[in-house]
Enzyme design. Structure first.
Site, mmCIF file in Angstrom:
data_model
loop_
_atom_site.group_PDB
_atom_site.id
_atom_site.type_symbol
_atom_site.label_atom_id
_atom_site.label_comp_id
_atom_site.label_asym_id
_atom_site.label_seq_id
_atom_site.Cartn_x
_atom_site.Cartn_y
_atom_site.Cartn_z
ATOM 1 N N CYS A 1 50.534 82.799 6.044
ATOM 2 C CA CYS A 1 49.089 82.885 5.856
ATOM 3 C C CYS A 1 48.725 83.563 4.539
ATOM 4 C CB CYS A 1 48.470 83.640 7.039
ATOM 5 S SG CYS A 1 46.689 83.828 6.891
ATOM 6 N N CYS B 1 45.577 85.635 4.596
ATOM 7 C CA CYS B 1 45.736 86.994 5.136
ATOM 8 C C CYS B 1 46.460 87.894 4.137
ATOM 9 C CB CYS B 1 46.567 86.989 6.421
ATOM 10 S SG CYS B 1 46.224 85.644 7.542
ATOM 11 N N ASP B 2 47.494 87.377 3.473
ATOM 12 C CA ASP B 2 48.426 88.265 2.770
ATOM 13 C C ASP B 2 48.432 88.180 1.241
ATOM 14 O OD1 ASP B 2 49.217 89.104 5.253
ATOM 15 O OD2 ASP B 2 50.874 87.686 5.408
#
Ligand code: NAP
Length: 322
Positions: free
Chosen positions: A151, A154-155
């Site tokens: 992801c 997200c990261d």
């Protein structure tokens, strides 16, 4: 007295079940929520078990540029929250729970939810989406969350000025690479052949980025030493020559497709070799990634959610007539 005796006998049993719903919808992504807007608006008593991460994959999609009606794009979580609000407006009950299992041996069917509540339902719409496919390497599993990710939304900010690999040759890999390129120093897309599934528009955008390069005919066969506890490199293999290469990197993003989430149904539906549902018991309908491994768009998921809702409505109407 006799009535009291009967009540005492049955009350504990009855309290196991909450209300009987017309439709239980498992999944709170675009398929499930669209279905719930339709069923609740049609007056069907609707329960949505939206899962613990509401919104499915849209919840981690930064901007959705191709959902009609939003010429400037819309943020994934905002799109989902709008759908949720629309469903609740028509009185759908939406809760952050999973359906753990289904019992199709009685009718109404019985669902066990993740809070162990048992819910009765006359129909079911399966819209539990799909989960990222992984490479299956031991090092990938042990370093997941420690440099291995599926992801970028997200990261990506964690990789500012660092070097990252993105595995895959489809739209997801190219989108992940583009997002990562805004933060990372260098992004390398690693793909097992030289044939890409990614759309031309994404390929053109990737080609225009100076800090993204592509390694074709290459697969990742190992990621760092799990004992280190973080990613500092990967071993790559040329799929044509078999030649091995060690490459240093700080993160590995896997973007090689999805697997439909149907294991909770424990074999009560028939799936094909890709895990796509092809047959289900009467009164059970499916929508979104669990029935589609080709289009996989928010809009197609919504469209199939609408179809499943209308099918459930027709099923219940016919059943009423019988
Ligand atoms: P995908 O289109 O199925 O592509 C998967 C990629 O991963 C392929 O390049 C495949 O290579 C590679 N791959 C699969 N298994 C592998 C393995 N074990 N080892 C190494 N490589 C492997 O999946 P996706 O990119 O997740 O896209 C899924 C669907 O969502 C598509 O329909 C896509 O259009 C859609 N999507 C759309 C958008 C958008 O419109 N903005 C964004 C994301 C996704 P091979 O080709 O060799 O099999």
């Amino acid at each position: 007295m006799r009535l009291l005796f009967v009540l005492c006998l049955y009350l504990p049993f009855l309290s196991l079940f909450s209300d009987t719903y017309d439709v239980l919808i498992a999944g709170g992504g675009p398929a499930g929520l669209t279905a719930s807007i339709y069923t609740s608006r049609l007056g069907l008593k609707t329960f949505v078990a939206e899962g613990t991460v509401a919104g499915g994959q849209l919840s981690t999609t930064h901007v959705v540029e191709n959902f009609p009606g939003f010429p400037n794009g819309i943020n994934g979580p905002v799109l989902i929250s709008n759908m949720r609000e629309q469903a609740i407006k028509y009185l759908a009950k939406v809760q952050s729970l999973d359906v753990k299992s289904m019992d199709f041996s009685t009718y109404p069917y019985r669902a066990t939810l993740s809070n162990n509540e048992i819910l009765e339902t006359k129909s079911l719409i399966i819209a539990t989406g799909s989960s990222p496919k992984l490479l299956g390497l031991d090092s990938e599993a042990s370093l997941f969350g420690q440099g291995v990710s599926t992801c970028a939304v997200c990261d990506a900010p964690l990789y500012k000025d660092q070097n990252v690999l993105v595995v895959g040759g489809g739209d997801s890999a190219f989108e992940e690479a583009l997002l990562l390129s805004q933060f990372a120093k260098k992004v390398t897309i690693v793909h097992r052949s030289d044939t890409f599934r990614a759309s031309n528009i994404l390929r053109e955008r990737v080609a225009s980025k100076k800090n993204i390069s592509i390694k074709t005919f290459t697969k990742v066969i190992n990621i760092s030493d799990p004992l280190k506890g973080y990613v500092d490199g990967a071993t790559l293999e040329n799929t044509q020559s078999g030649k091995l290469e060690k490459i240093s990197c700080d993160g590995v993003f896997i973007a090689i497709g999805q697997i439909p989430n149907t294991s909770w149904l424990q074999g009560s539906v028939t799936t094909n070799s890709s895990g796509i549902i092809i047959k289900a018991p009467q009164g059970v309908f499916a929508a979104g990634d669990v029935v589609d491994n080709r289009y996989k768009q928010a809009i197609t998921a919504s469209g199939s959610g609408c179809k499943a809702a209308l099918d459930a409505y027709q099923y219940l109407e016919l059943k009423k007539g019988n």
